[in-house]
Design an enzyme around this catalytic site. Structure first.
Site, PDB file in Angstrom:
ATOM      1  N   THR A  98     109.939  98.464 -27.668  1.00 19.49           N
ATOM      2  CA  THR A  98     108.921  98.518 -26.624  1.00 19.49           C
ATOM      3  C   THR A  98     107.981  97.322 -26.705  1.00 19.49           C
ATOM      4  OG1 THR A  98     108.972 100.931 -26.480  1.00 19.49           O
ATOM      5  CG2 THR A  98     106.954  99.845 -25.757  1.00 19.49           C
ATOM      6  N   LYS A 133     100.682  90.824 -22.704  1.00 23.13           N
ATOM      7  CA  LYS A 133      99.823  89.677 -23.027  1.00 23.13           C
ATOM      8  C   LYS A 133     100.167  88.475 -22.157  1.00 23.13           C
ATOM      9  CE  LYS A 133      98.181  92.507 -25.790  1.00 23.13           C
ATOM     10  NZ  LYS A 133      99.023  93.611 -25.308  1.00 23.13           N
ATOM     11  N   ALA A 172     122.386 105.974 -30.842  1.00 20.76           N
ATOM     12  CA  ALA A 172     122.786 106.699 -32.052  1.00 20.76           C
ATOM     13  C   ALA A 172     122.351 108.153 -31.980  1.00 20.76           C
ATOM     14  CB  ALA A 172     122.175 106.034 -33.277  1.00 20.76           C
ATOM     15  N   ILE A 217      95.401 100.540 -23.126  1.00 20.27           N
ATOM     16  CA  ILE A 217      96.505 100.120 -22.258  1.00 20.27           C
ATOM     17  C   ILE A 217      96.047 100.069 -20.804  1.00 20.27           C
ATOM     18  CG2 ILE A 217      98.817 100.675 -21.415  1.00 20.27           C
ATOM     19  CD1 ILE A 217      99.398 101.975 -24.102  1.00 20.27           C
ATOM     20  N   VAL A 245      97.825 107.573 -20.346  1.00 22.89           N
ATOM     21  CA  VAL A 245      97.059 108.573 -21.090  1.00 22.89           C
ATOM     22  C   VAL A 245      97.560 108.729 -22.528  1.00 22.89           C
ATOM     23  CG1 VAL A 245      96.361 109.844 -19.045  1.00 22.89           C
ATOM     24  CG2 VAL A 245      98.535 110.408 -20.143  1.00 22.89           C
ATOM     25  N   HIS A 286      82.225  74.326 -38.185  1.00 26.20           N
ATOM     26  CA  HIS A 286      81.287  74.307 -37.054  1.00 26.20           C
ATOM     27  C   HIS A 286      81.772  73.291 -36.025  1.00 26.20           C
ATOM     28  CE1 HIS A 286      77.449  74.334 -34.902  1.00 26.20           C
ATOM     29  NE2 HIS A 286      77.516  73.008 -34.883  1.00 26.20           N
TER      30      HIS A 286
END
Length: 462
Positions: free
Chosen positions: A42, A52, A118, A186, A268, A441
């Protein structure tokens, strides 16, 4: 029917499964990994990576359209448009490259990849349905890495206008109106992306506030940004079914309303796939809906391990990867146990949220007397030059010995600091260790240095 044997059978080629198989192969363990989909699970195929990519594309488009409406920094832009079909094609190209990369790594490690579904016959045997016919696999040890799937609401079954995150990432046209059911990470990640691409977005959250897994101070900058983007957020709102006219029924505190939406994105939560692939027949010990495992990821059946989402929260790809690597080494005869102190949680909203370790409230509940320090990006030079000053970094430490117990942050691009935060906790760093480290910096990372100084009432730049 063809029969083959191996020392280790991994069921599921998601982040946990493929990392387990690669590491096992590297250690000389004869390994077979099975999945009906291209390797990556997934996360790679329809989750982390595709989302993304969409978020980045949406950010780029929004940047241009914003400059079109109101020039900033002396920059103006005109004529921006988006072809979502082309964007999805670009995203698919990235996924394909990573799929091929994982397949190559599996081959390089000497691991056999079988494309098929499987079904376990017992704790050492699985029947794999492949395009070429059934294959019986016998193994000395089995790793269950079956992952999770989106939760479906009974009144809003997936199909047609009602979509999950999977379908949202394959849309080829930007919906004019989008209702997002669920104000978790999500829903907000994808809702924000589509708002930036031009959708009119409404977020429905049944609880009292968005992102309930994070403290309210962390989520406040996100809520403010949602408002600035024109996203309507309704809390205390429960989505029902569709009306006869196709509108989304919503129950709020003292009324029932209807919302017209071209697409309804239901986010959800996710459910573990702990009863698929014949797992239920093994009658393994359960921890609620999850497979119960010990600190070696062993289930209640000897020789059967479980990793990733199927073992419980947090459902994070990097947790699954770490578990997979550990199990591979255990099978190879190494001494390993799950002893990680912190698993970073990242929310890729705008601004992003990172949480590692304990919050002040959680640390106090665990019996610690704590001190905290917080530094805002409004006082950080790099944030100013990037025109994104929203957010802050906060550090939580023990009062007695100044050991860092947690780091939380919200800000643009803050996800890139997550590894450094986790490293501090894994190494048992104290406030003085961070303070004594020279931070480059100008960078956002300076805010961590300043937060540690603030915890000791030694702040320099605020």
């Amino acid at each position: 029917m063809r029969e083959i044997s191996c020392r280790l059978l991994v069921i599921g080629a998601g982040p946990g499964g493929y990392v387990c198989a690669i590491r096992a192969g590297q250690l000389g363990v004869d390994t077979i990994i099975v999945d009906p989909q291209p390797p990556g699970g997934t996360c790679l195929n329809m989750g982390c990576i595709p989302s993304k990519a969409l978020i980045h594309a949406a950010d780029e488009f929004h940047r241009i359209t914003t400059l079109s409406a109101a020039p900033e920094m002396g920059i103006s832009a005109k004529g921006a448009s988006v072809d979502l079909g082309a964007t999805v094609g670009w995203k698919n190209g990235i996924v394909e490259r990573l799929n091929n990369g994982v397949s190559t790594l599996l081959r390089k490690a000497g691991t056999r990849l079988i494309t098929g579904t499987a079904t376990l016959r017992d704790g050492k045997t699985a029947l794999v349905d492949t395009p070429e016919g059934p294959v019986l696999v016998r193994a000395e040890a089995v790793v269950l890495a079956t992952g999770s799937a989106p939760v479906e609401l009974p009144p809003l079954p997936f199909g047609g206008r009602v979509i999950s995150s999977t379908e949202a990432l394959t849309l080829t046209e930007v919906p004019k109106t989008l209702a997002v059911v669920g104000g978790g990470y999500i829903g907000l990640e994808l809702g924000t992306a589509f708002a930036k691409l031009g959708s009119e977005v409404t977020v429905l959250e049944a609880g009292p506030r968005i992102l309930p897994q994070y403290d309210a101070e962390l989520t406040r900058p996100v809520a403010q940004r949602l408002l600035a983007l024109g996203i309507k957020v309704m809390t205390g709102a429960r989505a029902g079914g569709l009306s006869d006219q196709g509108a989304l029924r919503v129950a709020v505190t003292d009324a029932a309303i209807e919302i017209a939406a071209e697409k309804i994105l239901v986010t959800v939560g996710r459910r573990p796939l702990s009863r698929e692939a014949g797992i239920e027949a093994l009658q393994l010990a359960m921890n609620g809906p999850y497979l119960a495992v010990d600190d070696h990821c062993r289930t209640s059946m000897r020789g059967v391990f479980a990793i990733g989402d199927v073992t419980g929260e947090p459902m994070l790809a990097h947790r699954a990867m770490a578990q997979g690597e550990m199990v591979a080494e255990i099978v190879a005869g190494h001494r390993r146990a799950w002893d990680h102190r912190a698993i970073p949680a990242v929310c890729f909203t705008d601004p992003e949220i990172v949480s590692v370790g304990l919050s002040a409230t959680e640390a106090q509940a665990a019996g610690h007397e704590v001190i905290t320090g917080q530094f805002p990006f409004a006082a950080n030079g790099r944030a100013m030059t990037a025109a994104r000053e929203d957010g802050f970094i906060r550090v939580v430490a023990r009062k007695d010995n100044e050991e860092i117990l947690g780091i939380q942050a919200v800000g643009a691009g803050i996800s890139e600091l997550a590894a450094g935060f986790a490293l501090a906790l894994e190494m048992g760093a104290r406030l003085g260790d961070v303070i004594g480290t020279i931070h480059a910096h100008p960078t956002r990372g300076e805010a961590l240095h300043e937060a540690c100084l603030k915890a000791l009432d030694r702040g320099l730049h605020l």
